[in-house]
Scaffold this motif. Structure first.
Motif, PDB file in Angstrom:
ATOM      1  N   PHE A 165     -39.422  12.277 -34.611  1.00 49.98           N
ATOM      2  CA  PHE A 165     -38.279  11.720 -35.336  1.00 49.98           C
ATOM      3  C   PHE A 165     -37.280  11.081 -34.374  1.00 49.98           C
ATOM      4  N   ALA A 166     -36.942  11.772 -33.300  1.00 47.59           N
ATOM      5  CA  ALA A 166     -35.990  11.239 -32.321  1.00 47.59           C
ATOM      6  C   ALA A 166     -36.532   9.970 -31.664  1.00 47.59           C
ATOM      7  N   GLY A 167     -37.806   9.973 -31.301  1.00 43.44           N
ATOM      8  CA  GLY A 167     -38.404   8.783 -30.706  1.00 43.44           C
ATOM      9  C   GLY A 167     -38.408   7.605 -31.658  1.00 43.44           C
ATOM     10  N   LEU A 168     -38.671   7.871 -32.933  1.00 42.46           N
ATOM     11  CA  LEU A 168     -38.669   6.814 -33.937  1.00 42.46           C
ATOM     12  C   LEU A 168     -37.268   6.250 -34.149  1.00 42.46           C
ATOM     13  N   VAL A 169     -36.271   7.118 -34.197  1.00 44.07           N
ATOM     14  CA  VAL A 169     -34.882   6.663 -34.346  1.00 44.07           C
ATOM     15  C   VAL A 169     -34.485   5.766 -33.174  1.00 44.07           C
ATOM     16  N   ILE A 170     -34.775   6.207 -31.964  1.00 43.91           N
ATOM     17  CA  ILE A 170     -34.425   5.407 -30.789  1.00 43.91           C
ATOM     18  C   ILE A 170     -35.194   4.083 -30.784  1.00 43.91           C
ATOM     19  N   HIS A 171     -36.445   4.129 -31.160  1.00 45.39           N
ATOM     20  CA  HIS A 171     -37.235   2.894 -31.228  1.00 45.39           C
ATOM     21  C   HIS A 171     -36.605   1.915 -32.215  1.00 45.39           C
ATOM     22  N   LEU A 172     -36.220   2.393 -33.378  1.00 47.13           N
ATOM     23  CA  LEU A 172     -35.614   1.517 -34.373  1.00 47.13           C
ATOM     24  C   LEU A 172     -34.256   0.988 -33.914  1.00 47.13           C
ATOM     25  N   LEU A 173     -33.480   1.823 -33.242  1.00 47.83           N
ATOM     26  CA  LEU A 173     -32.183   1.373 -32.735  1.00 47.83           C
ATOM     27  C   LEU A 173     -32.333   0.304 -31.657  1.00 47.83           C
ATOM     28  N   LEU A 174     -33.371   0.414 -30.840  1.00 49.11           N
ATOM     29  CA  LEU A 174     -33.553  -0.515 -29.724  1.00 49.11           C
ATOM     30  C   LEU A 174     -34.458  -1.696 -30.047  1.00 49.11           C
ATOM     31  N   SER A 175     -35.086  -1.702 -31.197  1.00 50.98           N
ATOM     32  CA  SER A 175     -36.108  -2.718 -31.482  1.00 50.98           C
ATOM     33  C   SER A 175     -35.551  -4.142 -31.519  1.00 50.98           C
ATOM     34  N   GLU A 176     -34.311  -4.312 -31.876  1.00 52.51           N
ATOM     35  CA  GLU A 176     -33.741  -5.660 -31.957  1.00 52.51           C
ATOM     36  C   GLU A 176     -32.905  -6.025 -30.736  1.00 52.51           C
ATOM     37  N   THR A 177     -32.984  -5.245 -29.682  1.00 58.44           N
ATOM     38  CA  THR A 177     -32.226  -5.540 -28.474  1.00 58.44           C
ATOM     39  C   THR A 177     -33.075  -6.367 -27.518  1.00 58.44           C
ATOM     40  N   ASP A 178     -32.435  -6.888 -26.507  1.00 58.86           N
ATOM     41  CA  ASP A 178     -33.127  -7.691 -25.501  1.00 58.86           C
ATOM     42  C   ASP A 178     -33.523  -6.875 -24.272  1.00 58.86           C
ATOM     43  N   LEU A 179     -33.606  -5.575 -24.430  1.00 56.43           N
ATOM     44  CA  LEU A 179     -34.000  -4.732 -23.303  1.00 56.43           C
ATOM     45  C   LEU A 179     -35.464  -4.963 -22.960  1.00 56.43           C
ATOM     46  N   TRP A 180     -35.808  -4.703 -21.710  1.00 50.31           N
ATOM     47  CA  TRP A 180     -37.204  -4.780 -21.295  1.00 50.31           C
ATOM     48  C   TRP A 180     -38.018  -3.753 -22.078  1.00 50.31           C
ATOM     49  N   GLU A 181     -39.267  -4.075 -22.321  1.00 50.94           N
ATOM     50  CA  GLU A 181     -40.145  -3.155 -23.040  1.00 50.94           C
ATOM     51  C   GLU A 181     -40.289  -1.826 -22.304  1.00 50.94           C
ATOM     52  N   SER A 182     -40.290  -1.881 -20.979  1.00 50.51           N
ATOM     53  CA  SER A 182     -40.419  -0.638 -20.207  1.00 50.51           C
ATOM     54  C   SER A 182     -39.205   0.264 -20.425  1.00 50.51           C
ATOM     55  N   VAL A 183     -38.028  -0.313 -20.565  1.00 44.42           N
ATOM     56  CA  VAL A 183     -36.819   0.475 -20.820  1.00 44.42           C
ATOM     57  C   VAL A 183     -36.876   1.078 -22.215  1.00 44.42           C
ATOM     58  N   LYS A 184     -37.325   0.304 -23.185  1.00 45.20           N
ATOM     59  CA  LYS A 184     -37.469   0.818 -24.557  1.00 45.20           C
ATOM     60  C   LYS A 184     -38.477   1.960 -24.597  1.00 45.20           C
ATOM     61  N   THR A 185     -39.595   1.788 -23.895  1.00 47.37           N
ATOM     62  CA  THR A 185     -40.640   2.816 -23.869  1.00 47.37           C
ATOM     63  C   THR A 185     -40.131   4.098 -23.217  1.00 47.37           C
ATOM     64  N   ALA A 186     -39.442   3.954 -22.106  1.00 49.83           N
ATOM     65  CA  ALA A 186     -38.879   5.133 -21.437  1.00 49.83           C
ATOM     66  C   ALA A 186     -37.833   5.805 -22.321  1.00 49.83           C
ATOM     67  N   SER A 187     -37.072   5.029 -23.052  1.00 46.62           N
ATOM     68  CA  SER A 187     -36.059   5.600 -23.948  1.00 46.62           C
ATOM     69  C   SER A 187     -36.700   6.425 -25.057  1.00 46.62           C
ATOM     70  N   VAL A 188     -37.805   5.936 -25.594  1.00 49.23           N
ATOM     71  CA  VAL A 188     -38.523   6.684 -26.634  1.00 49.23           C
ATOM     72  C   VAL A 188     -39.073   7.987 -26.062  1.00 49.23           C
ATOM     73  N   ALA A 189     -39.649   7.924 -24.875  1.00 48.83           N
ATOM     74  CA  ALA A 189     -40.198   9.133 -24.248  1.00 48.83           C
ATOM     75  C   ALA A 189     -39.097  10.150 -23.958  1.00 48.83           C
ATOM     76  N   LEU A 190     -37.983   9.683 -23.431  1.00 50.39           N
ATOM     77  CA  LEU A 190     -36.866  10.593 -23.146  1.00 50.39           C
ATOM     78  C   LEU A 190     -36.253  11.140 -24.428  1.00 50.39           C
ATOM     79  N   ALA A 191     -36.229  10.333 -25.474  1.00 54.60           N
ATOM     80  CA  ALA A 191     -35.732  10.821 -26.763  1.00 54.60           C
ATOM     81  C   ALA A 191     -36.624  11.938 -27.286  1.00 54.60           C
ATOM     82  N   GLY A 192     -37.930  11.785 -27.095  1.00 53.70           N
ATOM     83  CA  GLY A 192     -38.852  12.841 -27.505  1.00 53.70           C
ATOM     84  C   GLY A 192     -38.641  14.110 -26.713  1.00 53.70           C
ATOM     85  N   TYR A 193     -38.426  13.963 -25.414  1.00 54.75           N
ATOM     86  CA  TYR A 193     -38.233  15.131 -24.555  1.00 54.75           C
ATOM     87  C   TYR A 193     -36.917  15.845 -24.872  1.00 54.75           C
TER      88      TYR A 193
END
Length: 105
Positions: free
Chosen positions: A50-78
């Protein structure tokens, strides 16, 4: 129906990465002598997804690098429990500010 499965296939990496973060958190908690059971592991995985999905949805429309988005999802899960608590606090604070501003008008 095919469109539904395509959407699920798009979210599958996010769900798996969030779940992996929850598993890692549970293993780390075991090292700190926290109790471990299948039920606790399942709870952590659900929260992490749930946390990873929320962070993914919050970041999906940003211009962040994909690697930053991916790391954010992983850290949100942790850090799902504390991360969701922070998001909850920020959201409630924002709602109160908007409500207070409307009351002043």
């Amino acid at each position: 129906m095919k469109h539904l499965f395509d959407g699920f296939r798009d979210f599958l990496p996010v769900l798996l990465l969030g779940a992996f973060g929850g598993i890692a958190r549970t293993i780390a908690g075991k090292r700190r002598n926290e109790p471990l059971s299948l039920w606790i592991l399942l709870q952590e995985i659900v929260l992490a997804v749930f946390a990873g999905l929320v962070i993914h949805l919050l970041l999906s429309e940003t211009d962040l690098w994909e690697s930053v988005k991916t790391a954010s999802v992983a850290l949100a899960g942790y850090s799902s429990r504390s991360g969701l608590a922070l998001l909850h606090t920020a959201f409630i604070r924002h709602v109160r500010e908007v409500a207070t501003e409307k009351d002043r008008q």
